[in-house]
Design a protein around this motif. Structure first.
Motif, PDB file in Angstrom:
ATOM      1  N   ALA B 141       0.839  -1.205   0.000  1.00  0.00           N
ATOM      2  CA  ALA B 141       0.000   0.000   0.000  1.00  0.00           C
ATOM      3  C   ALA B 141       0.873   1.253   0.000  1.00  0.00           C
ATOM      4  CB  ALA B 141      -0.922  -0.010   1.211  1.00  0.00           C
ATOM      5  N   LEU B 142       1.925   1.242   0.817  1.00  0.00           N
ATOM      6  CA  LEU B 142       2.792   2.420   0.918  1.00  0.00           C
ATOM      7  C   LEU B 142       3.481   2.743  -0.411  1.00  0.00           C
ATOM      8  CD1 LEU B 142       4.470   1.971   4.413  1.00  0.00           C
ATOM      9  CD2 LEU B 142       3.225   3.991   3.629  1.00  0.00           C
ATOM     10  N   ARG B 145       1.004   4.194  -2.797  1.00  0.00           N
ATOM     11  CA  ARG B 145       0.643   5.528  -2.328  1.00  0.00           C
ATOM     12  C   ARG B 145       1.769   6.539  -2.601  1.00  0.00           C
ATOM     13  NH1 ARG B 145      -0.628   9.927  -1.249  1.00  0.00           N
ATOM     14  NH2 ARG B 145      -0.450  10.958   0.747  1.00  0.00           N
ATOM     15  N   ALA B 191       3.347   8.431  12.001  1.00  0.00           N
ATOM     16  CA  ALA B 191       1.899   8.457  11.755  1.00  0.00           C
ATOM     17  C   ALA B 191       1.325   7.047  11.769  1.00  0.00           C
ATOM     18  CB  ALA B 191       1.613   9.131  10.411  1.00  0.00           C
ATOM     19  N   GLY B 200      -1.220  -3.169  15.839  1.00  0.00           N
ATOM     20  CA  GLY B 200      -2.673  -3.038  15.776  1.00  0.00           C
ATOM     21  C   GLY B 200      -3.333  -4.328  15.308  1.00  0.00           C
ATOM     22  N   ALA B 201      -4.660  -4.326  15.319  1.00  0.00           N
ATOM     23  CA  ALA B 201      -5.390  -5.559  15.036  1.00  0.00           C
ATOM     24  C   ALA B 201      -5.533  -5.833  13.542  1.00  0.00           C
ATOM     25  CB  ALA B 201      -6.768  -5.492  15.678  1.00  0.00           C
ATOM     26  N   PHE B 202      -5.311  -4.828  12.704  1.00  0.00           N
ATOM     27  CA  PHE B 202      -5.490  -4.959  11.249  1.00  0.00           C
ATOM     28  C   PHE B 202      -4.795  -6.206  10.719  1.00  0.00           C
ATOM     29  CE2 PHE B 202      -3.535  -4.144   7.052  1.00  0.00           C
ATOM     30  CZ  PHE B 202      -4.673  -3.992   6.291  1.00  0.00           C
TER      31      PHE B 202
ATOM     32  N   GLN C  85       0.746  11.341   6.581  1.00  0.00           N
ATOM     33  CA  GLN C  85      -0.200  10.616   7.419  1.00  0.00           C
ATOM     34  C   GLN C  85      -0.941   9.533   6.647  1.00  0.00           C
ATOM     35  OE1 GLN C  85      -2.342  13.193   9.933  1.00  0.00           O
ATOM     36  NE2 GLN C  85      -3.423  11.560  10.959  1.00  0.00           N
ATOM     37  N   ILE C  86      -1.194   9.809   5.369  1.00  0.00           N
ATOM     38  CA  ILE C  86      -2.011   8.878   4.584  1.00  0.00           C
ATOM     39  C   ILE C  86      -1.139   7.731   4.079  1.00  0.00           C
ATOM     40  CG2 ILE C  86      -3.508   8.626   2.585  1.00  0.00           C
ATOM     41  CD1 ILE C  86      -4.214  11.599   2.897  1.00  0.00           C
ATOM     42  N   ILE C  87      -1.507   6.529   4.461  1.00  0.00           N
ATOM     43  CA  ILE C  87      -0.694   5.359   4.142  1.00  0.00           C
ATOM     44  C   ILE C  87      -1.235   4.624   2.930  1.00  0.00           C
ATOM     45  CG2 ILE C  87       0.046   3.111   5.043  1.00  0.00           C
ATOM     46  CD1 ILE C  87      -0.344   4.467   7.863  1.00  0.00           C
ATOM     47  N   PHE C  88      -2.542   4.681   2.728  1.00  0.00           N
ATOM     48  CA  PHE C  88      -3.160   3.854   1.690  1.00  0.00           C
ATOM     49  C   PHE C  88      -3.490   4.660   0.449  1.00  0.00           C
ATOM     50  CE2 PHE C  88      -3.392   1.196   5.311  1.00  0.00           C
ATOM     51  CZ  PHE C  88      -3.320  -0.084   4.808  1.00  0.00           C
ATOM     52  N   PRO C  89      -3.508   3.982  -0.695  1.00  0.00           N
ATOM     53  CA  PRO C  89      -3.721   4.695  -1.960  1.00  0.00           C
ATOM     54  C   PRO C  89      -5.139   5.224  -2.167  1.00  0.00           C
ATOM     55  CG  PRO C  89      -2.731   2.520  -2.346  1.00  0.00           C
ATOM     56  CD  PRO C  89      -3.117   2.570  -0.918  1.00  0.00           C
ATOM     57  N   GLU C  94      -7.826   4.022   3.447  1.00  0.00           N
ATOM     58  CA  GLU C  94      -7.181   4.826   4.469  1.00  0.00           C
ATOM     59  C   GLU C  94      -8.054   4.922   5.720  1.00  0.00           C
ATOM     60  OE1 GLU C  94      -4.269   5.953   4.756  1.00  0.00           O
ATOM     61  OE2 GLU C  94      -4.489   7.343   6.422  1.00  0.00           O
ATOM     62  N   PHE C  97      -8.511   1.480   7.520  1.00  0.00           N
ATOM     63  CA  PHE C  97      -7.307   0.930   8.165  1.00  0.00           C
ATOM     64  C   PHE C  97      -7.327   1.121   9.679  1.00  0.00           C
ATOM     65  CE2 PHE C  97      -2.941   1.925   9.739  1.00  0.00           C
ATOM     66  CZ  PHE C  97      -2.465   0.625   9.751  1.00  0.00           C
ATOM     67  N   ARG C 100      -9.782  -1.159  11.322  1.00  0.00           N
ATOM     68  CA  ARG C 100      -9.290  -2.538  11.392  1.00  0.00           C
ATOM     69  C   ARG C 100      -8.236  -2.663  12.491  1.00  0.00           C
ATOM     70  NH1 ARG C 100      -9.322  -5.363   6.506  1.00  0.00           N
ATOM     71  NH2 ARG C 100      -8.718  -7.148   7.776  1.00  0.00           N
ATOM     72  N   GLN C 101      -7.425  -1.623  12.654  1.00  0.00           N
ATOM     73  CA  GLN C 101      -6.405  -1.623  13.706  1.00  0.00           C
ATOM     74  C   GLN C 101      -7.039  -1.735  15.088  1.00  0.00           C
ATOM     75  OE1 GLN C 101      -3.416  -2.335  12.803  1.00  0.00           O
ATOM     76  NE2 GLN C 101      -2.199  -0.474  12.903  1.00  0.00           N
ATOM     77  N   VAL C 130      -6.011   8.820  -3.446  1.00  0.00           N
ATOM     78  CA  VAL C 130      -5.629  10.000  -2.671  1.00  0.00           C
ATOM     79  C   VAL C 130      -4.856  10.989  -3.542  1.00  0.00           C
ATOM     80  CG1 VAL C 130      -4.252  10.759  -0.710  1.00  0.00           C
ATOM     81  CG2 VAL C 130      -5.609   8.681  -0.546  1.00  0.00           C
ATOM     82  N   ARG C 138      -7.046  16.286   1.198  1.00  0.00           N
ATOM     83  CA  ARG C 138      -6.246  15.269   1.899  1.00  0.00           C
ATOM     84  C   ARG C 138      -6.287  15.505   3.409  1.00  0.00           C
ATOM     85  NH1 ARG C 138      -0.909  14.761  -2.024  1.00  0.00           N
ATOM     86  NH2 ARG C 138      -2.134  14.888  -3.919  1.00  0.00           N
TER      87      ARG C 138
END
Lengths: 183, 204, 232
Positions: B141-142, B145, B191, B200-202, C85-89, C94, C97, C100-101, C130, C138
């Protein structure tokens, strides 16, 4: 504080960086694959992140290429890359970064000089051995043919070795904490 | 970010990614077992027909993806002809072109998400030995992104450089680009931890 | 309630926060200070992101540094640069996430993501990459991601730098409507003029603490003085 999140993000961001270096303006070559800064990224991944993280970063990179992202120099990508004559080079990225990192970590001399030697061994010797080996395997021993084409990329790669050393030298001064290969 | 998946919908788009990859592996092994240029020409012809059956536009996309290969293939053929073994030359060229085309066919007809899911699924057995596919999912994902973020930044840096110089910028922006990436990495990791990080639970 | 007990932080031999002890009960707290005063470090400490040399931080009784799991629903942080801060596309990934965490199932997280987007009237953003959003948009994605996790305290670390006036106003309006406790770190006194309490931090110490009407005029006077000592 180097956390596991830092490691993960460094690995991912270097993979993204290598992709971007392949997209920057390049010197076109008649046989399709331009001379880009991409292999510089491979050398830097090993020299800056060290063997394990650098290798993982490039493994992530080629994994995403395989999944169909056009991240290779010239906008190439997809599974076809891995059965084409240059497959050995692409598969060689993680190995090259890993070896560069191993040399960098074990050569306890000035970081700038060490990174030059490391990227020469990892980014040129190892990468070309794998690239030519792949060509040889996929083209039924067209060894001389492959060496002839690939030799045209060596001058550019020597420039990248020097650039790697310059970048590492600058990092030692500006951000020594980021030179994870020397932590 | 734009993956290489084709917008032109083909029946292959509906097949499961795993099935396509399995068939591709079998096809490529078969191609390498074939030595006769005639049989390989047949395989190449069938592949071309397959592409064509999904429409002329789709076939054109397939051809475009083969373009970077043309010099290599031409060179190999020429080399073998000079060596006096044209048959081997044709066999190599046909085999490579067919293998690459078939592999590209999977790439063109499979969505990135489906392939990522497949990879995560393949990595899942590792859970039993205490390895989680989570770092893999997060790092994929990173990258997706950050490629556009870094590309945009590289272009800004190149513009800033050109505004004050007539030289080609690529060489000069590499160092600042890398320093910026290292700085990014610190912030992003922070972040990520702010939302639970790797603990985390993800779970993908 | 937020309790800070003799908190000290150092970077190398530089003391960034110097034995700070505080108790915050107000719903809107502003923290002002010049660049390098230690306010960003304090923001990170509030969220349990840095390990202080000494002291601890409790939010509603949860030790944010050592109990990371519980701290996720206690405190959220909005950083200066959304690109960090934004990790997902995509927007949807985003926002979900964080959920889910927290332990929500995939389906549950997806429902809550849709609700969050709908609350902001941005349901059409779900599938958007994003990279196609503007800087202000954003920022909003970051805010929605944090709010979806429903923390009881939200730390804002200069969230408006680089935004134009209408976008700043729109985001500020959203923030003012929130039920959560806000801790807003800024160098711009106008942002926190109507807050309940303002802390002024300088050289890692709190040098003024009180209502905005008493703290901010003095802060402005010192900052605008000729020899305020700009760090250039």
């Amino acid at each position: 504080m180097q956390t596991k999140e830092n490691d993960l993000v460094m690995i991912a961001l270097f993979a993204a960086l290598v992709a971007v270096l392949g997209l920057l303006p390049a010197i076109p070559m008649p046989w399709g694959i331009p001379v880009t800064a991409q292999s510089l990224g491979v050398m830097l991944a090993g020299a800056v992140l060290g063997a394990k993280r650098g290798g993982l970063s490039m493994l992530l990179f080629i994994g995403l290429v395989a999944l169909g992202l056009p991240l290779l120099a010239g906008g190439r990508g997809g599974l076809g890359v891995f059965v084409s004559p240059t497959a050995g080079f692409v598969v060689g990225f993680p190995v090259a970064a890993f070896v560069t990192g191993v040399v960098m970590q074990n050569l306890r001399i000035d970081a700038m000089v060490a990174s030059g030697i490391a990227s020469l061994i990892g980014g040129i010797v190892v990468l070309y051995v794998m690239g030519i080996g792949g060509f040889w395997m996929l083209t039924d021993k067209g060894l001389m043919a492959s060496i002839t084409i690939m030799a045209t990329y060596i001058p550019g790669d020597l420039v990248k070795v020097v650039l790697t050393a310059i970048v590492v030298g600058a990092l030692v001064k500006a951000r020594p904490q980021s030179l994870l290969s020397r932590q | 970010m734009l993956a290489l998946t084709s917008d032109i919908h083909t029946p292959l788009h509906n097949w499961r990614a795993g099935v396509k990859l399995g068939l591709l592996s079998i096809a490529i092994v078969t191609l390498y077992l074939l030595k006769s240029p005639v049989l390989l020409a047949g395989a190449a012809g069938l592949t071309a027909l397959l592409y064509r059956s999904f429409g002329a536009k789709f076939a054109a996309q397939g051809l475009r993806m083969l373009k970077p290969l043309r010099f290599f293939l031409g060179f190999i053929l020429l080399w073998q002809v000079i060596l006096g073994d044209a048959a081997t030359g044709f066999a190599i060229v046909l085999r490579l072109a067919t293998a690459v085309s078939l592999a590209n066919l999977v790439t063109l007809s499979t969505r990135l998400d489906d392939l990522i899911d497949l990879v995560i699924w393949l990595a899942s057995p590792a859970r039993f030995i205490g390895l989680s596919p989570k770092p893999l999912a997060l790092s994929i994902a990173l990258v997706v992104r950050f490629v556009p973020v870094l590309l945009e930044r590289a272009n800004h840096m190149a513009d800033a450089f050109r505004a004050r110089s007539t030289k080609r910028p690529t060489f000069y922006i590499i160092l600042p680009l890398i320093v910026s990436v290292l700085e990014d990495a610190d912030h992003v990791a922070l972040a990520l931890r702010a939302r639970g990080g790797l603990d985390g639970a993800f779970n993908p | 309630m937020i309790q800070i007990q003799s908190l000290s932080c150092q970077y190398g031999d530089k003391t960034v926060l110097d034995t700070i002890t505080l108790e915050l009960t107000q719903a809107r707290v502003g923290i002002v200070g010049r660049n390098g005063s230690g306010k960003s470090t304090l923001a990170r400490a509030f969220s349990g992101l840095i390990r202080p040399e000494q002291g601890r931080i409790l939010i509603n009784g949860i030790d944010v540094l050592n109990d990371r799991k519980s701290s996720l629903s206690a405190v959220g942080i909005l950083f200066q640069n959304p690109d960090h801060q934004i990790i997902f596309p995509t927007v949807e990934e985003e926002i979900s996430f964080g959920l889910r965490q927290l332990g929500h199932s995939k389906a549950d997280a997806s429902t809550k993501t849709d609700e969050t987007l709908a609350n902001f009237g941005k349901s059409d953003w779900a599938k958007r990459p994003v990279s196609t959003l503007s800087q202000g948009q954003r920022h909003l994605v970051c805010l929605m991601s944090v709010l979806a996790m429903a923390p009881s305290v939200i730390i804002l670390d200069e969230p408006f730098s680089g935004l134009d006036i209408p976008t700043t106003r729109a985001l500020q309006k959203r923030l003012n409507q929130l039920d959560q406790t806000l801790i807003h770190i800024t160098h711009d006194p106008a942002m926190i003029a109507d807050y309940d309490r303002v802390l002024w931090i300088e050289g890692g110490k709190i040098i003024a603490d009180g209502a905005p009407e008493t703290v901010l005029p003095e802060y402005l006077r010192v900052m605008e003085a000729d020899d305020a000592g700009a760090h250039l």
